[in-house]
Write an enzyme that holds these catalytic residues in place. Sequence first.
Site, PDB file in Angstrom:
ATOM      1  CB  CYS A  89      -9.816   7.520 -36.334  1.00 28.40           C
ATOM      2  SG  CYS A  89     -10.147   6.475 -34.908  1.00 28.40           S
ATOM      3  CG  HIS A 351     -14.480   4.106 -37.068  1.00 27.55           C
ATOM      4  ND1 HIS A 351     -13.707   4.550 -38.124  1.00 27.55           N
ATOM      5  CD2 HIS A 351     -13.891   4.592 -35.935  1.00 27.55           C
ATOM      6  CE1 HIS A 351     -12.705   5.272 -37.651  1.00 27.55           C
ATOM      7  NE2 HIS A 351     -12.792   5.309 -36.334  1.00 27.55           N
ATOM      8  CB  CYS A 381     -11.309  12.720 -32.909  1.00 21.75           C
ATOM      9  SG  CYS A 381     -12.450  11.354 -32.566  1.00 21.75           S
TER      10      CYS A 381
END
Length: 401
Positions: A89, A351, A381
């Site tokens: 991520c 995302h 995160c």
Amino acid sequence: MSEKIEAVIVAGARTAIGTAFKGTLRDTTALELAEVVVREVHRRSGLDVARIDDIILAESNYGGGDVARHAAVVTGMTHVPGQAVNRHCAGGLTAIADAAAQIVSGAERAIIAGGTQSTSTAPLQRFRTPGTVDEYTERWMPPTHPDTPEAPNMDMSISVGWNTAKEVGLTREEMDAWAFRSHQRAVAAIDAGAFKDEIVPVQARQADGTTVTFEVDEHPRRSTTMEKLASLNPLHPEIPDFSITAGNASGMNDAAAAVMVVSSDLAASEGLETLAVVRAWASTATEPGRMGLAPLDVIPKVLDRAGLGIADIDLWEINEAFAAVPVAACKKLGIDEERVNTAGSGCSLGHPVAASGTRMVITLINELRRRGGGTAVAAMCAGGGQAGALVIQVPAPAAGK
């Protein structure tokens, strides 16, 4: 005494974000998305191609190739090498940080950095069981951390969302309210044309062989209401009081984003406008089961490196891998929610894992320029308990810009 060299961003572009598997980019590969943004960032920068030293692109679960080098070749930058980054991520933030580090060290002067993600076309891997000849796990994905009941490596609804909600004491209503506002903000930003300057259109291949121009984020839901979010079943109904749903989690998405990072002296000599100065960057990690709380460690670290405090930050992007993450960060660190994800984030925009960090930075730059400049933090995160963060300072736009 020579002037201190800074890493500055002089151009940025992203694709619109598609919904994986059923959206407009379902048949557009990560390689093709990378080509679009690399080509466009170079064009927007106005920099002579001979000046570009490297391309650094984050990629996640895309087979272990080097998408950055592929992008260099297909865009005619055959003299430019390419580096693949994987921090899941946080990969898009790490790519920018790596570029900035090389530039302030004096090693390089111009680097394209970003990330590309095609969840829709990511290759499916096959893993042979060690000690056997022909026993395989199909649809295998490499883990980011050892699998445990409290932190399953293939179920982030527990490892990130639920564990964060439990530790901080977040309610389902709080997380649903954050997700609802995320959709409202994303839709309002789209309607106001807030993303127009940052998005480069993609000629997206469709199943029938035709192409369509894709240039508007398609994941936000205009029809979402608190009632609809409240009606969704928890992802683990067998776990008492489990409060994570598809509604307060991020989407699965496709997109790419990139920026041109150059040395401040090169920007000055070439007459390039500085859109943002990269003030500081940091990465941290914690136990895998506390993954969603990792931003609570990386944000103070990056602010300390920049010599700033919470009150000095005008805007924040704290990725909504799950709504629990920004809600927890705001509660624990005392961040004003009104300054966080002002144009939506993972729950609404989506995302696209390897691209999200760079998308966040580009959005922050454009929003701060509309506000006359300021300072921003992007934080998120990442797989295995990691976190990444970046501080940027955006000067007031030049007259007429």
